[in-house]
Design a protein around this motif. Structure first.
Motif, PDB file in Angstrom:
ATOM      1  N   GLY A 173      86.252 -22.178 -55.372  1.00  0.00           N
ATOM      2  CA  GLY A 173      87.603 -21.760 -55.725  1.00  0.00           C
ATOM      3  C   GLY A 173      87.884 -22.077 -57.180  1.00  0.00           C
ATOM      4  N   GLY A 174      88.899 -21.431 -57.732  1.00  0.00           N
ATOM      5  CA  GLY A 174      89.204 -21.651 -59.140  1.00  0.00           C
ATOM      6  C   GLY A 174      90.666 -21.865 -59.430  1.00  0.00           C
ATOM      7  N   GLY A 175      91.469 -22.071 -58.384  1.00  0.00           N
ATOM      8  CA  GLY A 175      92.894 -22.287 -58.576  1.00  0.00           C
ATOM      9  C   GLY A 175      93.240 -23.751 -58.678  1.00  0.00           C
ATOM     10  N   TYR A 176      94.555 -24.047 -58.570  1.00  0.00           N
ATOM     11  CA  TYR A 176      94.998 -25.416 -58.806  1.00  0.00           C
ATOM     12  C   TYR A 176      94.470 -26.389 -57.759  1.00  0.00           C
ATOM     13  N   ILE A 177      94.359 -25.967 -56.502  1.00  0.00           N
ATOM     14  CA  ILE A 177      93.851 -26.869 -55.472  1.00  0.00           C
ATOM     15  C   ILE A 177      92.391 -27.223 -55.753  1.00  0.00           C
ATOM     16  N   ALA A 178      91.598 -26.227 -56.131  1.00  0.00           N
ATOM     17  CA  ALA A 178      90.180 -26.452 -56.411  1.00  0.00           C
ATOM     18  C   ALA A 178      89.985 -27.415 -57.570  1.00  0.00           C
ATOM     19  N   VAL A 179      90.700 -27.201 -58.673  1.00  0.00           N
ATOM     20  CA  VAL A 179      90.471 -28.051 -59.847  1.00  0.00           C
ATOM     21  C   VAL A 179      91.053 -29.448 -59.641  1.00  0.00           C
ATOM     22  N   GLU A 180      92.125 -29.560 -58.858  1.00  0.00           N
ATOM     23  CA  GLU A 180      92.681 -30.886 -58.584  1.00  0.00           C
ATOM     24  C   GLU A 180      91.705 -31.735 -57.775  1.00  0.00           C
ATOM     25  N   PHE A 181      91.185 -31.174 -56.702  1.00  0.00           N
ATOM     26  CA  PHE A 181      90.251 -31.946 -55.877  1.00  0.00           C
ATOM     27  C   PHE A 181      88.919 -32.172 -56.581  1.00  0.00           C
ATOM     28  N   ALA A 182      88.517 -31.240 -57.425  1.00  0.00           N
ATOM     29  CA  ALA A 182      87.298 -31.442 -58.210  1.00  0.00           C
ATOM     30  C   ALA A 182      87.459 -32.671 -59.102  1.00  0.00           C
ATOM     31  N   GLY A 183      88.622 -32.804 -59.732  1.00  0.00           N
ATOM     32  CA  GLY A 183      88.881 -33.964 -60.588  1.00  0.00           C
ATOM     33  C   GLY A 183      88.911 -35.258 -59.803  1.00  0.00           C
ATOM     34  N   ILE A 184      89.550 -35.224 -58.634  1.00  0.00           N
ATOM     35  CA  ILE A 184      89.650 -36.424 -57.799  1.00  0.00           C
ATOM     36  C   ILE A 184      88.265 -36.914 -57.391  1.00  0.00           C
ATOM     37  N   PHE A 185      87.491 -36.037 -56.765  1.00  0.00           N
ATOM     38  CA  PHE A 185      86.198 -36.471 -56.234  1.00  0.00           C
ATOM     39  C   PHE A 185      85.201 -36.797 -57.348  1.00  0.00           C
ATOM     40  N   ASN A 186      85.260 -36.066 -58.441  1.00  0.00           N
ATOM     41  CA  ASN A 186      84.390 -36.381 -59.580  1.00  0.00           C
ATOM     42  C   ASN A 186      84.662 -37.781 -60.098  1.00  0.00           C
ATOM     43  N   ALA A 187      85.939 -38.134 -60.261  1.00  0.00           N
ATOM     44  CA  ALA A 187      86.298 -39.457 -60.783  1.00  0.00           C
ATOM     45  C   ALA A 187      85.941 -40.570 -59.802  1.00  0.00           C
ATOM     46  N   LEU A 188      85.897 -40.237 -58.502  1.00  0.00           N
ATOM     47  CA  LEU A 188      85.557 -41.244 -57.499  1.00  0.00           C
ATOM     48  C   LEU A 188      84.054 -41.360 -57.266  1.00  0.00           C
ATOM     49  N   GLY A 189      83.271 -40.659 -58.094  1.00  0.00           N
ATOM     50  CA  GLY A 189      81.823 -40.838 -58.065  1.00  0.00           C
ATOM     51  C   GLY A 189      81.031 -39.788 -57.330  1.00  0.00           C
ATOM     52  N   VAL A 190      81.694 -38.738 -56.861  1.00  0.00           N
ATOM     53  CA  VAL A 190      80.993 -37.664 -56.157  1.00  0.00           C
ATOM     54  C   VAL A 190      80.469 -36.659 -57.193  1.00  0.00           C
ATOM     55  N   ALA A 191      79.223 -36.204 -57.022  1.00  0.00           N
ATOM     56  CA  ALA A 191      78.671 -35.165 -57.888  1.00  0.00           C
ATOM     57  C   ALA A 191      79.257 -33.822 -57.465  1.00  0.00           C
TER      58      ALA A 191
END
Length: 444
Positions: A173-191
């Motif tokens: 996905g490329g909308g706000y939900i996709a980029v928000e969760f991408a930021g969350i999980f990336n910062a928490l150490g998920v690739a």
């Protein structure tokens, strides 16, 4: 005259429905609220609130990284179960507040799924109730594409309650939900691999803003893959394989689809009572939130393009005022500010450059890119981008867009001014607060 059980029946206990019900109850009307789930709807239970709590949790990673430059040595360890436990307790607390609000307003809660029997009658649980006026406020649901293996995929609801953090994740996905969760999980150490079918994330946002944000996401460690569609998901002994439209395979421990939302109208029996809907399923309403059935109304995501909690709340409140207080005030949809709680954050109000150029002949944009003082001495390289869009003929500010720390807090204040017809001259006459990021907007 026909006697009804209630002056008003509200179907849906989200933010818009609860506001409409409790305001009407406060006006002394007999009100029923039908909700089979917890009160609070998407925002409180499975959207804005729990997501923002996770954004705060993820933000500490950047804070700890920046702290070294200020003399702090931080030995940090993140515990996912602790976050989930505390998040759930906060959601429960807010749910109880919603119960108190409707109880104090004298609203009768029917904790069951509701559907229409006829234009004035609602089946709720094992009983039927009648209402003079009826408001549909059932919100929206995650949309899942019909592809092989979709049963292995989670959506934004499940993402808030994963039993454990995966090592890797594909977000489609490329909308706000996709980029928000991408930021969350990336910062928490998920690739994280963020896959989008279009050429650029955040379609509908200002083009410069979207490009800047996408570059920031990539620099933060998210692997952004554009111009790619997923055609199938296959389960393996080690996890999952996402098959792309060009035949490639992307491996991950978890697959998350953020592919849009659809109106939550299934089971309402709208066709039975003749309520019209749009092609995308939204309930068709006029500027009074009225459907084609004159005593049935709809507010919030079930009928609205602007899928924002404050919009649903305002629609519900204004509608009840018109029904029971002889108000004539209508909802105003121009210059609605909004924020994407991505990393970095995005705040916007008003027109994009493309929209402004379509509506006005002489448009000029003023931009600034800088490193926020908070990170100037640190290893954090994140930058802030600001853009002011102006009609040169009238000097009116048509839009303000921000990517960076505290973008949402900043845009909320400027949104008041934009709504009142802010000009660039007025911006320049305003003395900035130094040193802040926000002062940049009055010096452009």
């Amino acid at each position: 005259m026909t006697q009804y059980d209630y002056d008003l029946i509200v179907i849906g206990g989200g933010s818009g429905g609860v506001r409409a019900a409790r305001i009407a109850g406060g006006y002394g009307k007999k009100v029923a609220l039908c909700e089979a789930d917890k009160l609070g709807g998407t925002c409180v239970i499975r959207g804005c609130v729990p997501k923002k709590l996770m954004v705060y949790a993820a933000g500490y990673q950047k804070m700890f990284k920046a702290a070294k430059a200020f003399g702090w040595e931080v030995d940090s360890h993140f515990d996912w179960p602790t976050l989930l436990k505390n998040k759930d307790e906060e959601v429960h607390r807010l749910n109880q507040i919603y119960h108190n609000l409707i109880n104090n307003a004298g609203v009768t809660l029917h904790p069951h799924f509701a559907s229409f029997v006829d234009q004035h009658t609602i089946q709720v649980g094992d009983k039927t109730i009648t209402g003079k006026h009826i408001i549909i406020a059932t919100g929206g649901l995650p949309q899942m594409p019909d592809i092989p293996g979709v049963e292995y995929v989670i959506n934004s609801n499940q993402a808030l309650d994963l039993p454990e953090l995966p090592q890797s994740m594909v977000i489609y996905g490329g909308g706000y939900i996709a980029v928000e969760f991408a930021g969350i999980f990336n910062a928490l150490g998920v690739a994280v691999k963020l896959v989008y079918r279009g050429p650029q994330l955040l379609r509908g946002f200002d083009d410069e803003v979207a490009k800047f944000a996408q570059q920031s996401f990539s620099e933060s460690g998210i692997e952004v893959i554009t111009n790619t569609s997923l055609k199938a998901i296959e389960k393996t002994s080690k996890g999952y394989q996402c098959v792309t439209d060009d035949g490639n395979v992307i491996d991950s421990d978890c697959v998350f689809f953020a592919t849009g939302r659809v109106p939550n109208i299934q089971g309402l029996n709208l066709d039975k009572i003749g309520v019209d809907t749009e092609d995308d399923g939204r309930i068709r309403v006029n500027d009074h939130q009225a459907t084609n059935v004159d005593h049935i109304f709809a507010v919030g995501d079930v009928s609205n393009i602007d899928q924002l909690t404050p919009v649903a709340i305002k629609e519900g409140h204004l509608l009840v005022d018109r029904l029971f207080k002889d108000s004539e005030r209508l909802m105003e949809y121009d210059n609605i500010a909004s924020t994407v709680f991505s990393m970095p954050e995005i705040g916007r109000c008003g027109l994009t450059e493309a929209e402004a150029s379509e509506q006005y002949k002489n448009v000029k944009c003023y931009t600034s890119t800088f490193r926020a003082m908070k990170y100037a001495m640190s290893e954090v390289t994140e930058k802030t981008f600001m853009k002011v869009i102006v009609c040169e003929d009238s000097d009116k500010v048509l839009g303000i867009h921000i990517v960076g720390t505290d973008a949402g807090e900043i845009i909320q204040g400027f949104a008041v001014a934009i709504k009142q017809g802010l000009t660039r001259r007025q911006l320049q006459k305003t003395i900035g607060i130094h040193p802040t990021s926000a002062e940049e907007l009055v010096t452009l």
